[in-house]
Design a protein around this motif. Structure first.
Motif, mmCIF file in Angstrom:
data_model
loop_
_atom_site.group_PDB
_atom_site.id
_atom_site.type_symbol
_atom_site.label_atom_id
_atom_site.label_comp_id
_atom_site.label_asym_id
_atom_site.label_seq_id
_atom_site.Cartn_x
_atom_site.Cartn_y
_atom_site.Cartn_z
ATOM 1 N N PHE A 20 0.831 -1.206 0.000
ATOM 2 C CA PHE A 20 0.000 0.000 0.000
ATOM 3 C C PHE A 20 0.865 1.256 0.000
ATOM 4 C CE2 PHE A 20 -2.756 3.250 1.851
ATOM 5 C CZ PHE A 20 -3.889 3.100 1.075
ATOM 6 N N SER A 21 1.941 1.240 0.785
ATOM 7 C CA SER A 21 2.798 2.429 0.860
ATOM 8 C C SER A 21 3.542 2.689 -0.443
ATOM 9 C CB SER A 21 3.793 2.304 2.012
ATOM 10 O OG SER A 21 4.808 1.381 1.710
ATOM 11 N N LEU A 22 3.750 1.648 -1.246
ATOM 12 C CA LEU A 22 4.456 1.811 -2.520
ATOM 13 C C LEU A 22 3.520 2.113 -3.694
ATOM 14 C CD1 LEU A 22 7.107 -1.033 -2.201
ATOM 15 C CD2 LEU A 22 7.517 1.440 -2.116
ATOM 16 N N LEU A 23 2.220 2.167 -3.458
ATOM 17 C CA LEU A 23 1.278 2.429 -4.549
ATOM 18 C C LEU A 23 1.510 3.791 -5.193
ATOM 19 C CD1 LEU A 23 -2.147 1.033 -3.281
ATOM 20 C CD2 LEU A 23 -0.687 0.112 -5.096
ATOM 21 N N GLY A 24 1.850 4.771 -4.399
ATOM 22 C CA GLY A 24 2.000 6.121 -4.941
ATOM 23 C C GLY A 24 3.285 6.346 -5.698
ATOM 24 N N GLU A 25 4.409 5.952 -5.105
ATOM 25 C CA GLU A 25 5.703 6.202 -5.722
ATOM 26 C C GLU A 25 6.755 5.316 -5.087
ATOM 27 O OE1 GLU A 25 6.520 10.293 -4.944
ATOM 28 O OE2 GLU A 25 6.637 10.010 -2.793
ATOM 29 N N SER A 26 7.911 5.264 -5.704
ATOM 30 C CA SER A 26 8.999 4.489 -5.128
ATOM 31 C C SER A 26 9.458 5.175 -3.841
ATOM 32 C CB SER A 26 10.151 4.355 -6.124
ATOM 33 O OG SER A 26 10.663 5.617 -6.462
ATOM 34 N N GLN A 27 10.020 4.374 -2.958
ATOM 35 C CA GLN A 27 10.442 4.913 -1.666
ATOM 36 C C GLN A 27 11.781 4.331 -1.255
ATOM 37 O OE1 GLN A 27 7.683 5.022 1.602
ATOM 38 N NE2 GLN A 27 5.950 4.898 0.226
ATOM 39 N N ARG A 28 12.467 5.080 -0.438
ATOM 40 C CA ARG A 28 13.708 4.606 0.152
ATOM 41 C C ARG A 28 13.378 3.786 1.393
ATOM 42 N NH1 ARG A 28 18.266 9.135 -0.369
ATOM 43 N NH2 ARG A 28 19.529 7.292 -0.030
ATOM 44 N N PHE A 29 14.303 2.930 1.752
ATOM 45 C CA PHE A 29 14.131 2.029 2.883
ATOM 46 C C PHE A 29 13.780 2.798 4.167
ATOM 47 C CE2 PHE A 29 15.572 -0.663 6.335
ATOM 48 C CZ PHE A 29 15.171 -1.930 5.948
ATOM 49 N N CYS A 30 14.569 3.831 4.474
ATOM 50 C CA CYS A 30 14.359 4.581 5.722
ATOM 51 C C CYS A 30 12.994 5.269 5.751
ATOM 52 C CB CYS A 30 15.479 5.580 5.959
ATOM 53 S SG CYS A 30 15.666 6.811 4.661
ATOM 54 N N THR A 31 12.501 5.702 4.605
ATOM 55 C CA THR A 31 11.178 6.334 4.535
ATOM 56 C C THR A 31 10.090 5.327 4.890
ATOM 57 O OG1 THR A 31 11.984 7.786 2.779
ATOM 58 C CG2 THR A 31 9.609 7.640 3.055
ATOM 59 N N MET A 32 10.245 4.102 4.397
ATOM 60 C CA MET A 32 9.247 3.067 4.691
ATOM 61 C C MET A 32 9.265 2.663 6.156
ATOM 62 S SD MET A 32 8.915 0.549 1.432
ATOM 63 C CE MET A 32 10.652 0.327 1.101
ATOM 64 N N THR A 33 10.450 2.535 6.749
ATOM 65 C CA THR A 33 10.490 2.149 8.165
ATOM 66 C C THR A 33 9.777 3.186 9.020
ATOM 67 O OG1 THR A 33 12.681 3.135 8.488
ATOM 68 C CG2 THR A 33 12.611 0.776 8.044
ATOM 69 N N GLU A 34 9.965 4.454 8.691
ATOM 70 C CA GLU A 34 9.322 5.524 9.458
ATOM 71 C C GLU A 34 7.822 5.582 9.216
ATOM 72 O OE1 GLU A 34 11.392 9.116 8.468
ATOM 73 O OE2 GLU A 34 13.304 8.332 9.203
ATOM 74 N N SER A 35 7.393 5.499 7.961
ATOM 75 C CA SER A 35 5.968 5.654 7.662
ATOM 76 C C SER A 35 5.148 4.446 8.092
ATOM 77 C CB SER A 35 5.749 5.946 6.178
ATOM 78 O OG SER A 35 6.089 4.816 5.396
ATOM 79 N N ILE A 36 5.727 3.253 8.003
ATOM 80 C CA ILE A 36 4.982 2.047 8.360
ATOM 81 C C ILE A 36 5.144 1.721 9.842
ATOM 82 C CG2 ILE A 36 4.756 -0.436 7.934
ATOM 83 C CD1 ILE A 36 5.727 0.101 5.069
ATOM 84 N N GLY A 37 6.315 2.032 10.400
ATOM 85 C CA GLY A 37 6.569 1.708 11.795
ATOM 86 C C GLY A 37 7.040 0.270 11.966
ATOM 87 N N ILE A 38 7.905 -0.171 11.094
ATOM 88 C CA ILE A 38 8.401 -1.534 11.069
ATOM 89 C C ILE A 38 9.909 -1.503 11.337
ATOM 90 C CG2 ILE A 38 8.691 -1.410 8.561
ATOM 91 C CD1 ILE A 38 8.079 -4.357 8.355
ATOM 92 N N SER A 39 10.429 -2.552 11.945
ATOM 93 C CA SER A 39 11.865 -2.603 12.218
ATOM 94 C C SER A 39 12.644 -2.791 10.919
ATOM 95 C CB SER A 39 12.190 -3.744 13.184
ATOM 96 O OG SER A 39 12.071 -4.997 12.526
ATOM 97 N N LYS A 64 12.577 -8.498 0.631
ATOM 98 C CA LYS A 64 13.216 -9.591 -0.105
ATOM 99 C C LYS A 64 12.180 -10.621 -0.552
ATOM 100 C CE LYS A 64 17.743 -9.155 2.003
ATOM 101 N NZ LYS A 64 18.667 -9.664 3.024
ATOM 102 N N GLU A 65 11.233 -10.939 0.326
ATOM 103 C CA GLU A 65 10.168 -11.890 -0.016
ATOM 104 C C GLU A 65 9.301 -11.348 -1.159
ATOM 105 O OE1 GLU A 65 8.001 -12.532 3.605
ATOM 106 O OE2 GLU A 65 9.687 -13.563 4.556
ATOM 107 N N ARG A 78 15.114 -4.855 10.276
ATOM 108 C CA ARG A 78 15.298 -6.268 9.979
ATOM 109 C C ARG A 78 14.067 -6.857 9.318
ATOM 110 N NH1 ARG A 78 13.513 -10.742 11.687
ATOM 111 N NH2 ARG A 78 12.492 -9.917 13.526
ATOM 112 N N LEU A 79 12.900 -6.563 9.889
ATOM 113 C CA LEU A 79 11.653 -7.123 9.363
ATOM 114 C C LEU A 79 11.317 -6.537 7.989
ATOM 115 C CD1 LEU A 79 9.686 -9.248 10.171
ATOM 116 C CD2 LEU A 79 8.391 -7.547 11.440
ATOM 117 N N LEU A 80 11.529 -5.240 7.808
ATOM 118 C CA LEU A 80 11.266 -4.628 6.510
ATOM 119 C C LEU A 80 12.183 -5.236 5.446
ATOM 120 C CD1 LEU A 80 9.809 -2.626 4.688
ATOM 121 C CD2 LEU A 80 11.482 -0.897 5.387
#
Length: 116
Positions: free
Chosen positions: A27-46, A55-56, A48-50
C-alpha cells in the motif's frame, strides 16, 4: 448451501497479502517508489523485518529494488507491474475499511491491552 472450493491460487494470494506487514508495504508503494528509511518511518516496522519482507516481495515479483550509483548509493523500492496490479484490491480494502471500521475502535484496539 454448497461451499465453493478454495482455489489454491486464491489461498496463496491471501496468504501472501495477510503475512504481517506485506499489505502495508504494498500500500505504501502504490503512490511512488520509496527509500528504505522512509518506509520504516511511515509504516513503523523494524529494519530487519522490513528487509526480510522486501526480499520476499521481490522474490514474488511484486517489488523491485532499484540501485542508483550515486555517492552515497541510493536504493529505492517500487512496485512491479504485478505489484501495481494489486492497486484495485488495496484501494477496495481502503474503501471498505473507511466505511466499516470506525477510527475510534481501531485506535482503541491498538492502545488497550486485552484483560482476561
Amino acid at each position: 448451501m454448497v461451499q465453493p472450493e478454495l482455489c489454491p491460487r486464491f489461498e496463496q494470494a491471501v496468504g501472501m497479502l495477510s503475512r504481517r506487514w506485506n499489505a502495508l508495504i504494498i500500500f505504501s508503494l502504490l503512490g511512488e517508489s520509496q527509500r528504505f528509511c522512509t518506509m520504516t518511518e511511515s509504516i513503523g516496522i523494524s529494519n530487519r523485518l522490513l528487509s526480510e519482507r522486501l526480499k520476499e516481495l521481490e522474490k514474488e515479483g511484486i517489488v523491485t529494488r532499484d540501485v542508483y550509483p550515486e555517492t552515497p548509493v541510493r536504493i529505492e523500492y517500487s512496485l512491479t507491474e504485478k505489484g501495481r496490479a494489486l492497486a484495485p484490491v488495496m484501494q477496495e480494502i481502503q474503501r471498505w475499511s473507511q466505511e466499516w471500521l470506525p477510527v475510534q475502535e481501531a485506535v482503541q484496539d491498538k492502545q488497550e491491552p486485552s484483560v482476561r
